[in-house]
Design a protein around this motif. Structure first.
Motif, PDB file in Angstrom:
ATOM      1  N   ILE A  93      27.398  43.857  36.732  1.00  0.00           N
ATOM      2  CA  ILE A  93      28.777  44.334  36.972  1.00  0.00           C
ATOM      3  C   ILE A  93      29.768  43.417  36.239  1.00  0.00           C
ATOM      4  CG2 ILE A  93      30.540  44.799  38.746  1.00  0.00           C
ATOM      5  CD1 ILE A  93      28.188  45.381  40.682  1.00  0.00           C
ATOM      6  N   LEU A  94      29.457  42.122  36.214  1.00  0.00           N
ATOM      7  CA  LEU A  94      30.331  41.185  35.495  1.00  0.00           C
ATOM      8  C   LEU A  94      30.376  41.510  33.997  1.00  0.00           C
ATOM      9  CD1 LEU A  94      29.705  37.704  37.127  1.00  0.00           C
ATOM     10  CD2 LEU A  94      31.911  38.759  36.727  1.00  0.00           C
ATOM     11  N   LEU A  95      29.237  41.912  33.453  1.00  0.00           N
ATOM     12  CA  LEU A  95      29.209  42.307  32.030  1.00  0.00           C
ATOM     13  C   LEU A  95      30.094  43.540  31.815  1.00  0.00           C
ATOM     14  CD1 LEU A  95      28.007  42.174  29.098  1.00  0.00           C
ATOM     15  CD2 LEU A  95      26.205  43.655  29.915  1.00  0.00           C
ATOM     16  N   GLY A  96      29.957  44.521  32.713  1.00  0.00           N
ATOM     17  CA  GLY A  96      30.776  45.737  32.621  1.00  0.00           C
ATOM     18  C   GLY A  96      32.257  45.413  32.719  1.00  0.00           C
ATOM     19  N   ILE A  97      32.587  44.519  33.645  1.00  0.00           N
ATOM     20  CA  ILE A  97      33.992  44.132  33.820  1.00  0.00           C
ATOM     21  C   ILE A  97      34.504  43.416  32.570  1.00  0.00           C
ATOM     22  CG2 ILE A  97      35.473  42.515  35.099  1.00  0.00           C
ATOM     23  CD1 ILE A  97      34.032  43.387  37.620  1.00  0.00           C
ATOM     24  N   SER A  98      33.654  42.589  31.980  1.00  0.00           N
ATOM     25  CA  SER A  98      34.072  41.862  30.770  1.00  0.00           C
ATOM     26  C   SER A  98      34.371  42.836  29.635  1.00  0.00           C
ATOM     27  CB  SER A  98      32.979  40.907  30.317  1.00  0.00           C
ATOM     28  OG  SER A  98      32.671  40.051  31.358  1.00  0.00           O
ATOM     29  N   ILE A  99      33.557  43.893  29.547  1.00  0.00           N
ATOM     30  CA  ILE A  99      33.803  44.896  28.503  1.00  0.00           C
ATOM     31  C   ILE A  99      35.133  45.616  28.775  1.00  0.00           C
ATOM     32  CG2 ILE A  99      32.945  47.117  27.601  1.00  0.00           C
ATOM     33  CD1 ILE A  99      30.116  45.892  27.835  1.00  0.00           C
ATOM     34  N   PHE A 100      35.384  45.908  30.042  1.00  0.00           N
ATOM     35  CA  PHE A 100      36.655  46.550  30.392  1.00  0.00           C
ATOM     36  C   PHE A 100      37.828  45.587  30.161  1.00  0.00           C
ATOM     37  CE2 PHE A 100      39.415  48.760  33.767  1.00  0.00           C
ATOM     38  CZ  PHE A 100      39.923  49.628  32.808  1.00  0.00           C
ATOM     39  N   PHE A 101      37.571  44.298  30.382  1.00  0.00           N
ATOM     40  CA  PHE A 101      38.567  43.273  30.054  1.00  0.00           C
ATOM     41  C   PHE A 101      38.931  43.383  28.574  1.00  0.00           C
ATOM     42  CE2 PHE A 101      38.131  39.972  33.552  1.00  0.00           C
ATOM     43  CZ  PHE A 101      39.483  39.767  33.678  1.00  0.00           C
ATOM     44  N   GLY A 102      37.866  43.516  27.746  1.00  0.00           N
ATOM     45  CA  GLY A 102      38.058  43.603  26.296  1.00  0.00           C
ATOM     46  C   GLY A 102      38.874  44.828  25.923  1.00  0.00           C
ATOM     47  N   PHE A 123      45.429  45.952  35.145  1.00  0.00           N
ATOM     48  CA  PHE A 123      43.975  45.716  35.210  1.00  0.00           C
ATOM     49  C   PHE A 123      43.650  44.346  34.631  1.00  0.00           C
ATOM     50  CE2 PHE A 123      43.247  50.489  35.145  1.00  0.00           C
ATOM     51  CZ  PHE A 123      42.644  50.525  36.380  1.00  0.00           C
ATOM     52  N   HIS A 124      44.226  44.090  33.454  1.00  0.00           N
ATOM     53  CA  HIS A 124      43.850  42.902  32.675  1.00  0.00           C
ATOM     54  C   HIS A 124      44.273  41.597  33.343  1.00  0.00           C
ATOM     55  CE1 HIS A 124      42.340  41.355  28.859  1.00  0.00           C
ATOM     56  NE2 HIS A 124      43.308  40.466  28.879  1.00  0.00           N
ATOM     57  N   VAL A 125      45.430  41.590  33.967  1.00  0.00           N
ATOM     58  CA  VAL A 125      45.917  40.297  34.484  1.00  0.00           C
ATOM     59  C   VAL A 125      45.803  40.138  36.001  1.00  0.00           C
ATOM     60  CG1 VAL A 125      47.528  40.046  32.561  1.00  0.00           C
ATOM     61  CG2 VAL A 125      48.358  40.954  34.721  1.00  0.00           C
ATOM     62  N   SER A 126      45.532  41.219  36.714  1.00  0.00           N
ATOM     63  CA  SER A 126      45.429  41.010  38.169  1.00  0.00           C
ATOM     64  C   SER A 126      44.162  41.586  38.794  1.00  0.00           C
ATOM     65  CB  SER A 126      46.678  41.546  38.884  1.00  0.00           C
ATOM     66  OG  SER A 126      46.744  42.936  38.723  1.00  0.00           O
ATOM     67  N   ILE A 127      43.889  42.867  38.553  1.00  0.00           N
ATOM     68  CA  ILE A 127      42.753  43.489  39.252  1.00  0.00           C
ATOM     69  C   ILE A 127      41.420  42.923  38.757  1.00  0.00           C
ATOM     70  CG2 ILE A 127      41.609  45.691  39.774  1.00  0.00           C
ATOM     71  CD1 ILE A 127      44.460  46.978  39.271  1.00  0.00           C
ATOM     72  N   LEU A 128      41.221  42.957  37.441  1.00  0.00           N
ATOM     73  CA  LEU A 128      39.940  42.474  36.891  1.00  0.00           C
ATOM     74  C   LEU A 128      39.718  40.978  37.131  1.00  0.00           C
ATOM     75  CD1 LEU A 128      39.678  44.517  33.552  1.00  0.00           C
ATOM     76  CD2 LEU A 128      38.621  44.994  35.738  1.00  0.00           C
TER      77      LEU A 128
END
Lengths: 354, 95
Positions: free
Chosen positions: A126-135, A189-194
């Motif tokens: 899930i952390l990998l998925g979140i990192s991709i969404f971060f990107g 998403f980028h600065v608070s949720i993720l």
């Protein structure tokens, strides 16, 4: 208050001795595959760099579609060392995703996901998925024409999923198309949720590593184990690797600062030869393999469903691989792991070159 | 004859001025076409020199730190091998 008094003040209130004893007695196995243990530490180090540089950039970035692009240009051209912090943030993100992929694949090939570490695999995945969404969310914040087109393609692709696709697309875009609302949404998403979810998951992941201990590969499990103390032996080795990684990130940031394209114009046609970020290239290339229509059904929808099934299978591998759970060798899952790795690498290279 | 010669030289001068002004216009306006590309790295040569110099010093510092940590680690490993890092329980206290 001098240092000793301050130390005493804390020690009267908190049991530091117990913590010291714990770190002193924590042992980690040492063997020929121990190099893969460091990838988790590198990923965490890169996350720290991302948090720090991200906070600095957030001081000056304006998350409004009319000013976003200009604010980044000002960060890069007017602020002292602004270009460097932006570049660090960019390269830190790229390397973090590379390292996370390596970490996931090393876990997969060494079968470190096997019982009782299933939740370690799930949280890491899930952390990998979140990192991709971060990107993806960070990419749109640039608000240039390439980022705009890439996000339009990515969110449009999600919209091809049956039943929930349209909801996901509308939720991500904040409307029918990518607009200023999408920018605000992605910024949130980028600065608070993720970051909040990431912090929570990293905490869970580290706690689980402490609880289960380091995994030893199946081939070495029955052999006598050699162990070394985590502190200072492994910690010092971690420090050396972190220093090298810091050097690499700083060098890349200095020599190859990321470009800024023209400001996004929602009414302008999509620029030619547009490509998503490298970690989406394998998906992009897979979509190209499918024809527009298969037996009267939309080819892209079928492709998205197949890709989603592939990713879901990858996510649930610890539940399917029963042999590893029993401590037996499972070559089928090794080959599946190799297939996933080769497919990702080959498709990414083809996508990059085409 | 002299008048003709003067007129020709004046014409030549005028043409020369026009050509020069055209060239100058092109030279001065070229950066306007190049403005599409946003500079993401300092353009001043001195700033660039300082940045690359700092990068070199940074790597020297990193290598130095790595050498120090490695030396320390080897020393610790030697002590652990000798077994003198473990505390003895019944050690007599000097005071």
């Amino acid at each position: 208050m001098n240092c000793q008094r301050l130390k005493n003040w804390f020690e009267e209130r908190y049991d530091f001795e117990e913590l010291k004893r714990l770190t002193k007695h924590k042992l980690v196995p040492t063997h020929q595959y121990e190099i893969w243990y460091y990838t988790g530490g590198i990923a965490m180090f890169l996350f720290i760099i991302q948090f720090i540089t991200g906070m600095v950039l957030a001081f000056y970035y304006i998350p409004y579609f009319e000013h976003a692009h200009k604010s980044i240009i000002e960060i890069v051209t007017k602020l002292n060392m602004g270009w460097f912090f932006r570049s660090l943030h960019h390269w830190g993100a790229q390397l973090a995703i590379v390292v996370l992929f390596i970490h996931v694949w090393s876990t997969l090939l060494l079968k470190s996901y096997r019982k009782p570490r299933e939740f370690l695999w799930f949280s890491g995945f899930i952390l990998l998925g979140i990192s991709i969404f971060f990107g993806l969310s960070g990419y749109l914040l640039l608000w240039d024409e390439r980022a705009f087109a890439a996000v339009r393609v990515a969110t449009g692709g999600a919209g091809n999923l049956p039943i929930i696709g349209n909801f996901i697309k509308a939720f991500l875009r904040g409307g029918i198309d990518v607009t200023g609302d999408t920018l605000t949404r992605f910024y949130a998403f980028h600065v608070s949720i993720l970051p909040l979810i990431t912090l929570f998951l990293i905490g869970v992941h580290i706690l689980l590593v402490q609880y289960h201990g380091m995994s030893v590969p199946l081939s070495l499990e029955k052999k006598p184990q050699k162990q070394i103390p985590f502190f200072p032996n492994l910690f010092y080795k971690d420090l050396i690797i972190w220093l090298i990684v810091l050097g690499i990130v700083v060098t890349l940031s200095t020599l190859l600062p990321p470009e800024i394209g023209k400001k996004a114009d929602p009414l302008a046609p999509t620029p030619e030869n547009i490509k998503p970020e490298w970690y989406f290239l394998f998906l992009f290339q897979t979509l190209k393999l499918f024809p527009g229509e298969i037996m009267g059904l939309n080819g892209e929808t079928i492709a998205i469903i197949l890709i989603s099934c592939g990713i879901l299978f990858f996510f649930l591998i610890p539940l399917f691989d029963r042999k590893s759970s029993r401590g037996e060798k499972s070559p089928v899952f090794t080959w599946i792991g190799i297939f996933y790795t080769v497919y990702f690498v080959v498709m990414t290279v083809i996508g990059f070159l085409s | 004859m002299l008048k003709i010669k003067l007129a020709i030289s004046n014409w030549q001068l005028a043409i020369g001025k026009i050509l020069l002004s055209i060239v100058l216009i092109f030279i001065t306006t070229t950066p306007l076409w190049a403005q599409d590309k946003i500079e993401v790295f300092p353009t001043v040569p001195y700033d660039r020199f300082i940045i690359f110099q700092t990068l070199a010093i940074f790597w020297i510092a990193i290598i130095g730190l790595i050498i120090i940590i490695r030396m320390k680690l080897k020393e610790i490993e030697k002590i652990q091998k000798m077994g003198i890092d473990k505390e003895e329980k019944d050690i007599p206290l000097l005071d």
